[in-house]
Design a protein around this motif. Structure first.
Motif, PDB file in Angstrom:
ATOM      1  N   TYR A 118       0.827  -1.206   0.000  1.00  0.00           N
ATOM      2  CA  TYR A 118       0.000   0.000   0.000  1.00  0.00           C
ATOM      3  C   TYR A 118       0.864   1.260   0.000  1.00  0.00           C
ATOM      4  CZ  TYR A 118      -4.894  -1.462   0.453  1.00  0.00           C
ATOM      5  OH  TYR A 118      -6.155  -1.936   0.207  1.00  0.00           O
ATOM      6  N   TYR A 178     -10.787   7.956   4.868  1.00  0.00           N
ATOM      7  CA  TYR A 178     -11.360   7.073   3.851  1.00  0.00           C
ATOM      8  C   TYR A 178     -10.403   5.926   3.520  1.00  0.00           C
ATOM      9  CZ  TYR A 178     -14.680  10.895   2.970  1.00  0.00           C
ATOM     10  OH  TYR A 178     -15.626  11.862   3.096  1.00  0.00           O
ATOM     11  N   PHE A 179      -9.153   6.288   3.277  1.00  0.00           N
ATOM     12  CA  PHE A 179      -8.154   5.319   2.833  1.00  0.00           C
ATOM     13  C   PHE A 179      -7.634   4.478   3.992  1.00  0.00           C
ATOM     14  CE2 PHE A 179      -3.859   4.470   0.733  1.00  0.00           C
ATOM     15  CZ  PHE A 179      -4.386   3.537  -0.145  1.00  0.00           C
ATOM     16  N   SER A 180      -7.321   5.134   5.095  1.00  0.00           N
ATOM     17  CA  SER A 180      -6.644   4.444   6.193  1.00  0.00           C
ATOM     18  C   SER A 180      -7.526   3.442   6.918  1.00  0.00           C
ATOM     19  CB  SER A 180      -6.086   5.462   7.181  1.00  0.00           C
ATOM     20  OG  SER A 180      -5.067   6.216   6.562  1.00  0.00           O
ATOM     21  N   LYS A 181      -8.805   3.734   7.051  1.00  0.00           N
ATOM     22  CA  LYS A 181      -9.709   2.777   7.694  1.00  0.00           C
ATOM     23  C   LYS A 181      -9.767   1.492   6.869  1.00  0.00           C
ATOM     24  CE  LYS A 181     -11.417   5.028  11.329  1.00  0.00           C
ATOM     25  NZ  LYS A 181     -10.665   6.283  11.332  1.00  0.00           N
ATOM     26  N   LYS A 182      -9.732   1.617   5.560  1.00  0.00           N
ATOM     27  CA  LYS A 182      -9.732   0.451   4.676  1.00  0.00           C
ATOM     28  C   LYS A 182      -8.445  -0.353   4.870  1.00  0.00           C
ATOM     29  CE  LYS A 182     -10.033  -0.775  -0.265  1.00  0.00           C
ATOM     30  NZ  LYS A 182      -8.769  -1.496  -0.422  1.00  0.00           N
ATOM     31  N   ILE A 183      -7.305   0.340   4.908  1.00  0.00           N
ATOM     32  CA  ILE A 183      -6.026  -0.346   5.111  1.00  0.00           C
ATOM     33  C   ILE A 183      -6.014  -1.058   6.460  1.00  0.00           C
ATOM     34  CG2 ILE A 183      -3.540  -0.035   5.381  1.00  0.00           C
ATOM     35  CD1 ILE A 183      -3.699   2.359   3.541  1.00  0.00           C
ATOM     36  N   ARG A 185      -8.506  -2.256   8.197  1.00  0.00           N
ATOM     37  CA  ARG A 185      -9.346  -3.460   8.158  1.00  0.00           C
ATOM     38  C   ARG A 185      -8.627  -4.599   7.441  1.00  0.00           C
ATOM     39  NH1 ARG A 185     -13.422   0.318   6.865  1.00  0.00           N
ATOM     40  NH2 ARG A 185     -13.260  -0.228   4.651  1.00  0.00           N
ATOM     41  N   GLU A 186      -8.015  -4.302   6.309  1.00  0.00           N
ATOM     42  CA  GLU A 186      -7.308  -5.339   5.552  1.00  0.00           C
ATOM     43  C   GLU A 186      -6.075  -5.825   6.301  1.00  0.00           C
ATOM     44  OE1 GLU A 186      -6.604  -4.556   1.440  1.00  0.00           O
ATOM     45  OE2 GLU A 186      -8.568  -3.657   1.133  1.00  0.00           O
TER      46      GLU A 186
END
Length: 222
Positions: A118, A178-183, A185-186
């Motif tokens: 990422y 937006y971006f960091s919450k997705k990272i 979780r993954e």
């Protein structure tokens, strides 16, 4: 545990911008101290590594922009820590950066590979985590790991932080979310998927022999 508690406090009361700086000297972080953990049992390592990854997830997901000011060498858990922040400011010079875990027979966890991908790109993540090759600050800039390369990493990090703070409203923090919450979780899911496999690699006879030898070498140096 102290690191875990401090990141929990940051999660509850995030600053407007967080800067992680390695302090004085030529090392940002050399990672975990092998002389202390090399002979730990599996359950001890599960707790220890779990504390680190839980804290790192909090840093990734903090609701404020975050910056690593990297003053020197960053390897193993040291470079992984810097991957938790949104931006990385590197000091110019002969820095050693990378994932030497494979050189002692241990795998690099999938969640680390994913986070590195990422922050850079997938091919760079595969190359440097699979080979254990260390890379320079110039390489770090070319693959996207470094956002800024400078003579004075602390001053530059503060400059970037002030630039972010000077913007009206909450735009930078909302955008980062937006971006960091997705990272985050993954990252957590990848840990569940790869954690046991990583520990399996740690406890192979070959890895145990290499880990002990490296731990004794580091103990003699200190």
């Amino acid at each position: 545990k102290e690191f875990d508690i401090k990141t929990e406090e940051l999660e509850r009361n995030p600053p407007r911008v967080l800067i992680i700086h390695g302090g004085e000297g030529k090392i940002f972080s050399g990672g975990f101290s092998l002389p202390h953990i090399y002979d730990w049992k599996r359950e001890q390592l599960v707790d220890f590594f779990g504390t680190f990854t839980r804290s790192l997830k909090r840093i990734i997901a903090l609701s404020c922009p975050t910056i690593s000011a990297i003053n020197g060498h960053a390897v193993a858990a040291g470079i992984i820590l810097s991957l938790g922040t949104d931006l990385r400011v590197l000091k110019k010079g002969k820095l050693m950066l990378g994932f030497p875990e494979v050189d002692i027979g241990v795998g690099v966890p999938y969640q680390t590979q994913l986070l590195f991908a990422y922050r850079t790109n997938y091919q760079a993540a595969l190359k440097y985590t699979m080979t254990g090759d260390l890379f320079s600050s110039e390489n770090a800039l070319s693959i996207g790991f470094a956002d800024y390369l400078t003579e004075d990493e602390k001053t530059k990090a503060l400059e970037v932080a002030h630039q972010i703070i000077s913007k009206p409203g909450t735009g930078p923090s909302v955008t980062k979310d937006y971006f960091s919450k997705k990272i985050a979780r993954e990252f957590e899911e990848a840990g569940k998927e790869s954690g046991e496999t990583f520990l399996d690699s740690w406890f192979t006879p070959e890895a145990q022999k290499s880990i002990k030898a490296q731990a004794l070498k580091l103990s003699n140096k200190s």
